[in-house]
Design an enzyme around this catalytic site. Structure first.
Site, PDB file in Angstrom:
ATOM      1  CG  ASP A 177      -1.600   1.267   1.487  1.00 55.03           C
ATOM      2  OD1 ASP A 177      -2.422   1.640   0.639  1.00 55.03           O
ATOM      3  OD2 ASP A 177      -1.329   1.921   2.514  1.00 55.03           O
ATOM      4  NE  ARG A 217      -5.230   7.429   5.383  1.00 60.67           N
ATOM      5  CZ  ARG A 217      -4.948   6.794   4.243  1.00 60.67           C
ATOM      6  NH1 ARG A 217      -5.088   7.399   3.089  1.00 60.67           N
ATOM      7  NH2 ARG A 217      -4.500   5.542   4.275  1.00 60.67           N
ATOM      8  CG  ASN A 238      -7.849   3.162  -2.553  1.00 59.04           C
ATOM      9  OD1 ASN A 238      -8.172   2.183  -3.206  1.00 59.04           O
ATOM     10  ND2 ASN A 238      -8.247   3.343  -1.303  1.00 59.04           N
TER      11      ASN A 238
END
Length: 229
Positions: free
Chosen positions: A15, A46, A123
């Site tokens: 990640d 966040r 992402n």
């Protein structure tokens, strides 16, 4: 947490945000954010960013991570009475140059020297990830940089983890996935990957499907867990 054997791993997939790169470094490096509000801004930005990825995936209303990050920042700035256009622009620019955690370059070099393939699964949009890697001078450290944008949904949707398998042409059990986000670590485990949860933030275990194979506090502990491929 019990550590299970990570034999048979051929690729280490990471990640990006919170795992390789410090998302707190954007607000921390902006002198325009009052010091007493920096921690709150980082946390709210966040939290909202993640909420929007999950909600957009559930609603089947995909927008790329750059838009989601900006939307989340707008919410956080307004919530903290900091809605100033120039500050927003500066923080978004800083997000493209987040600092890697101190141990990251040496860990990636050690893994590659040991024969592991290395990749990012994030992402983040392709342009965001390219900017991070270029500014950190880590271009030579990854065999693949994989964005959820390619499948049009965000983690924790199984399509994102499957994209890594397809891109690397490996079975799930041949991949060790590293994330500092507990929800991501558990989801990748439930999907079938081997998982090392890099618990940088002292989080408690999730009550979700999956169980990481190992828990570490920094990525510096990763190479010693892995047998050479």
């Amino acid at each position: 947490m019990h550590s299970r054997s990570l034999d048979g791993v051929r690729a280490c997939v990471f990640d990006a945000y919170g795992t390789l790169f410090d998302f707190a470094s954007a607000a921390a490096r902006s002198a325009d954010v009052p010091e007493e509000k920096r921690a709150a801004l980082t946390a709210l930005w966040r939290d909202k960013q993640l909420q929007y990825t999950w909600l957009r995936t559930l609603e089947n209303r995909y927008a790329d991570f750059w838009q989601v990050t900006g939307d989340a920042l707008d919410f956080a700035l307004e919530s903290l009475d900091l809605a100033i256009p120039a500050l927003r622009e500066r923080l978004m620019e800083l997000y493209l140059g987040l600092e890697p955690f101190a141990e990251v370059p040496a860990v990636l070099a050690a893994l590659r020297e040991a024969g592991f393939r290395t990749a990012i699964l994030s992402n983040g949009s392709p342009a965001m990830l390219e900017a991070l890697i270029k500014r950190s001078r880590l271009e030579a450290m990854f065999d693949a940089v994989l964005s959820a944008d390619a499948v049009g949904v965000f983690k924790t949707h199984p399509k994102v983890y499957q994209y890594a398998l397809d891109s690397l042409d490996l079975e799930a059990g041949a991949i060790s996935f590293q994330s500092s986000n507990a929800w991501d670590a558990y989801a990748a485990s439930a999907f079938g990957m081997r998982v090392v949860w890099c618990n940088r933030y002292g989080q408690r275990p999730e009550r979700l499907p999956g169980a990481p194979d190992a828990e570490i506090r920094t990525l510096a502990q990763l190479p010693s867990l892995l047998a050479h491929p």
